[in-house]
Design an enzyme around this catalytic site. Sequence first.
Site, PDB file in Angstrom:
ATOM      1  N   HIS A   6      -6.038   5.029  -2.370  1.00  0.00           N
ATOM      2  CA  HIS A   6      -5.089   4.630  -1.575  1.00  0.00           C
ATOM      3  C   HIS A   6      -3.639   4.865  -2.605  1.00  0.00           C
ATOM      4  CE1 HIS A   6      -2.486   2.234   0.913  1.00  0.00           C
ATOM      5  NE2 HIS A   6      -2.209   1.404   0.228  1.00  0.00           N
ATOM      6  N   ASP A  60       3.702  -2.048  -0.790  1.00  0.00           N
ATOM      7  CA  ASP A  60       2.975  -1.084  -0.073  1.00  0.00           C
ATOM      8  C   ASP A  60       3.612  -0.828   1.351  1.00  0.00           C
ATOM      9  OD1 ASP A  60       1.022   0.284   0.822  1.00  0.00           O
ATOM     10  OD2 ASP A  60      -0.876  -1.209   0.414  1.00  0.00           O
ATOM     11  N   CYS A 103      -1.177   7.137   3.360  1.00  0.00           N
ATOM     12  CA  CYS A 103      -0.543   6.399   2.229  1.00  0.00           C
ATOM     13  C   CYS A 103       0.369   6.958   1.445  1.00  0.00           C
ATOM     14  CB  CYS A 103      -1.681   5.715   1.514  1.00  0.00           C
ATOM     15  SG  CYS A 103      -2.634   6.664   0.896  1.00  0.00           S
TER      16      CYS A 103
END
Length: 672
Positions: free
Chosen positions: A467, A483, A423
């Site tokens: 995250h 995202d 991420c």
Amino acid sequence: MLNYQLQQQSLVKLLVSLLLCALPLLLLFPAWLALLFIVVSTWRIFVFKRNLSLPSTTIKASLLVLGLVAIALSFSRLLSVEVFVCFFLVALFLKLLELQWRKDALLVVHLIFVVLACNFLFYQSFLLSLYAFVCVFVVLWFWMGLFQTRKTNIKRQLTNLAFVFAVVLPLLLLLFVSIPRLGPLWKMPGQGQTASTGFSDSMAPGDFSKLIRSNETAFRVNFEGELPRPEQRYWRAMVLDKFDGRRWTQALKWQAWSYKEDTGLGPKQSWQLRYDSNSLLSYKVLVEAHQQPWLFSLMAPVSARASSLSLSFTDNATIKNRYKLGTRSEYQVSSAMRYTYSAQSLSPEFKRRNLLLPSNNSRALAYAKELRKGVGLGSEADERLIEKVLAQYHASFFYTLEPPILGSNTVDEFLFDSKQGFCEHFSSSFVFLLRAAGIPARVVVGYQGGQWNQAASYLLVKQSDAHAWAEAWIEGKGWLRFDPTAAVAPSRIERSLSEALSPEEAQALLGLRASVPMLQWLSLRLDEINYRWQSLVVNFDGASQHALLSRLLGHVTSWRMLLLFLGGFACILLLYFSLLWLSRPTKTLTARDRAFYQLLMRLNKAGYHREKHETAMHFVKRVANLEPAWRLSLFSIARQYETLLYNKKGQADGQAEKAFVLACKHWRAIKS
């Protein structure tokens, strides 16, 4: 009170009791403290066995000075709770070198209870409480042994201990419910070296892929309303808006953010927050100690409160505590799930800060300019550009826990060479491209998702849920969440991290939990117990106490509180005396005593009562003077009784006892 010299067995029991109670602290403090305990204990036992004299005052004073020096060298801050507890343990361990008499042992036992209480300054888990209960049992057992003047069997000792606990536990519960609550002592300032978990205040490639391998709990959430969908569970902690080409940090320090201390604080005006009041979601967060000031909330937080924290909102719509979070804490938040944030305008300073880029990563800069040239200018063009970038992530990139190591131009190497990452790789490169294309953007770090515990109705968020994602500012719409990880691996957001990984990586991440479901079930049950313990006991503050008493008493008034306390105390006294009566010693009569007792009852009915001070022979003489006809038979019975009572001849006593019983019965036949 008798004061005798301590025996070896008692000395060993005392040392074991002290070790049990101090063990959690010895695991927390520097190793030299455990070494000190071992040396002092061995020394004391050696002195006892060799019948040597105890160390002199000079030696003990020298050891104390060495202990103080060790404390000064081991801790960075001398005015902290860790230093005070460590000094107390050093003094207590050295006290063992003076331990000789029972009064010394009693003093040490009392200090051991203080040691046990000190554990709760650093640990508040259910398991530690259970461990402390066992320690109390052991210490009380030894303490009661110091008062015993004769040897008793183990069953009797355990019965006495059960008696103590049966009385003390209700009293403990009564005091817990009725005594006014004070601030928890474990909120005192510490060294800030314990229970440090979670991410730091910066992000570079590889940081999160290491963190998500941890199975530790980050926080738990209890929702008052409907559970948000997985794609809504973005727990914002911190905004990173400064990039040096490899690492993202905060442009402004925490101290620069405004601080507002009240319990009903709301969002700042500079947020330009507009939200649908029907979309408000309230929830309570129980966060683990992570030694950082930031807290976690869903976007957009509109109110927050906590009884034991000093909360404030930041300029980036996050919540922080005034101090670093050194202990497990709880706070309440309400967040709007439908909102606009800074939709009207973005200040020049904010825009400048969120467009800054380093001079390296030239290929990414050139690629962003091509993108901009292809979509044109304006807010709609910005959205088309973002969609194009996300589509490219979806088509060409891979999600993995073990991406290749990147060099100095991390964005270039990731976007055009490796195309494999976690991420932090996706969010970092995504924000870089947007800024290069003229769109204000920033990285947001926190947690995403969580595991729902159906039985206890709370969401468990672990470090493995850490995250990073992005926020971009679109004119007319404000800051929006994007995202890129979800574009590459949608299962990471919709289901879980393990679902987004290859089978080999998922197996490596979960370990035994993947192959033994029972372990995962046990882990959830243990976490549930800890959660309930923390919610019901550790966080039982003044508000919780008032709510409980209101349910019990209707209204909390002085006289009702007094009635509750006196009534509860009376019930405990009743319990105490009932147990005392039930545990009174009972005497089992032998055939000899039973026959003689029946004879006395016959004489009592005839008007001759035996006084307590009279022996059998004295009583018979008194009766025989009044009833001469009974003289011979009663004297014979009295002599037989005293012979049986004071003479021990084994088998011969059994035959004499039978003769005595028959004599008692025969006399009764004559009387009747």
